[in-house]
Design a protein around this motif. Sequence first.
Motif, short mmCIF file in Angstrom:
data_model
loop_
_atom_site.label_atom_id
_atom_site.label_comp_id
_atom_site.label_asym_id
_atom_site.label_seq_id
_atom_site.Cartn_x
_atom_site.Cartn_y
_atom_site.Cartn_z
N THR A 147 0.83 -1.19 0.00
CA THR A 147 0.00 0.00 0.00
C THR A 147 0.87 1.25 0.00
OG1 THR A 147 -0.23 -0.07 2.40
CG2 THR A 147 -1.97 -1.10 1.10
N HIS A 148 1.50 1.55 1.10
CA HIS A 148 2.33 2.75 1.22
C HIS A 148 3.68 2.39 1.84
CE1 HIS A 148 -1.69 4.63 1.30
NE2 HIS A 148 -1.10 5.74 0.93
N VAL A 149 4.66 3.20 1.55
CA VAL A 149 5.88 3.26 2.34
C VAL A 149 5.66 4.45 3.26
CG1 VAL A 149 8.35 3.69 2.31
CG2 VAL A 149 7.31 2.32 0.51
N ILE A 150 5.78 4.22 4.56
CA ILE A 150 5.49 5.27 5.54
C ILE A 150 6.80 5.88 6.02
CG2 ILE A 150 4.34 5.84 7.71
CD1 ILE A 150 2.53 4.67 5.42
N ILE A 151 6.87 7.20 6.04
CA ILE A 151 8.07 7.91 6.44
C ILE A 151 7.73 8.80 7.62
CG2 ILE A 151 9.85 9.53 5.71
CD1 ILE A 151 9.37 8.51 2.83
N ASP A 152 8.42 8.57 8.75
CA ASP A 152 8.26 9.44 9.91
C ASP A 152 8.99 10.76 9.66
OD1 ASP A 152 6.96 7.35 11.13
OD2 ASP A 152 8.59 6.87 12.51
N THR B 136 -4.62 14.78 3.57
CA THR B 136 -3.80 15.76 4.27
C THR B 136 -4.41 16.12 5.61
OG1 THR B 136 -4.92 17.65 3.28
CG2 THR B 136 -2.99 16.83 2.12
N ASP B 137 -3.57 16.15 6.60
CA ASP B 137 -3.82 16.82 7.87
C ASP B 137 -2.46 17.00 8.52
OD1 ASP B 137 -3.15 14.63 9.68
OD2 ASP B 137 -5.15 13.81 9.37
N SER B 138 -2.36 17.61 9.66
CA SER B 138 -1.05 17.91 10.23
C SER B 138 -0.31 16.66 10.70
CB SER B 138 -1.19 18.89 11.39
OG SER B 138 -1.95 18.29 12.43
N GLU B 139 -1.01 15.55 10.84
CA GLU B 139 -0.39 14.32 11.33
C GLU B 139 -0.10 13.31 10.22
OE1 GLU B 139 0.39 13.98 14.68
OE2 GLU B 139 -0.29 16.07 14.75
N TRP B 140 -0.73 13.43 9.05
CA TRP B 140 -0.64 12.40 8.01
C TRP B 140 -0.91 13.01 6.64
CZ3 TRP B 140 0.80 7.53 7.18
CH2 TRP B 140 0.30 6.86 6.07
N ILE B 141 -0.02 12.75 5.69
CA ILE B 141 -0.21 13.19 4.31
C ILE B 141 0.24 12.05 3.40
CG2 ILE B 141 0.55 14.80 2.52
CD1 ILE B 141 0.80 16.94 4.60
N THR B 142 -0.44 11.87 2.28
CA THR B 142 0.00 10.87 1.30
C THR B 142 0.42 11.54 0.00
OG1 THR B 142 -2.23 10.53 0.43
CG2 THR B 142 -1.53 9.08 2.23
N THR C 127 0.98 10.18 -4.05
CA THR C 127 0.84 9.08 -4.99
C THR C 127 1.58 9.43 -6.27
OG1 THR C 127 -1.31 8.51 -4.07
CG2 THR C 127 -0.81 7.66 -6.25
N THR C 128 2.41 8.49 -6.72
CA THR C 128 3.13 8.62 -7.99
C THR C 128 2.73 7.43 -8.85
OG1 THR C 128 5.11 7.30 -7.54
CG2 THR C 128 5.06 9.54 -6.64
N PRO C 129 3.15 7.40 -10.10
CA PRO C 129 2.83 6.23 -10.93
C PRO C 129 3.43 4.93 -10.41
CG PRO C 129 3.46 8.09 -12.31
CD PRO C 129 3.74 8.49 -10.89
N THR C 130 4.49 5.01 -9.60
CA THR C 130 5.17 3.78 -9.18
C THR C 130 5.11 3.49 -7.69
OG1 THR C 130 7.26 4.99 -9.00
CG2 THR C 130 6.81 3.87 -11.09
N VAL C 131 4.78 4.46 -6.85
CA VAL C 131 4.79 4.24 -5.40
C VAL C 131 3.83 5.21 -4.71
CG1 VAL C 131 6.72 5.83 -4.94
CG2 VAL C 131 6.32 3.90 -3.40
N ARG C 132 3.28 4.75 -3.59
CA ARG C 132 2.51 5.64 -2.72
C ARG C 132 3.30 5.81 -1.43
NH1 ARG C 132 -3.51 3.52 -2.41
NH2 ARG C 132 -2.40 1.56 -2.18
N LEU C 133 3.51 7.05 -1.04
CA LEU C 133 4.24 7.36 0.18
C LEU C 133 3.30 7.98 1.20
CD1 LEU C 133 7.37 9.06 -1.44
CD2 LEU C 133 7.18 6.71 -0.61
#
Length: 119
Positions: A5-10, A32-38, A40-46
């Motif tokens: 699904t995602h690679v999560i980055i702290d 988007t919110d102050s605690e979490w943003i995503t 999406t690119t053609p190859t990965v979701r961060l």
Amino acid sequence: MIRKTHVIIDCPDTTSLARFYADLLGGEIGDTDSEWITVTTPTVRLGFQRVEDYRAPEWPGQQIPQQLHLDFEVDDFQAEGDRAVGLGARHLEDHLGDDGTGFVVYLDPAGHPFCLVSG
């Protein structure tokens, strides 16, 4: 079945780090919110997750382990490296062979290592 699904980055600031990666990878900012943003690119979701008292990893892991790093394949080290630095990355070290292949290590604005990689 397990699916990626995602690679999560702290990070300490979700907005600025998500903007950096969206610009670097040509992605779109989603949730988007102050605690979490995503992003999406053609190859990965961060996913970018705000962490109180964030401490950047070190390359290579010494006192604070690196935890993870991202690799991005490129055709032109110089052009993409210059673009990454222009967006706020910091060049760390080169690992290139005589034939010009290998990888170059950068730190994103929050201090996470990432590599530009070729053949």
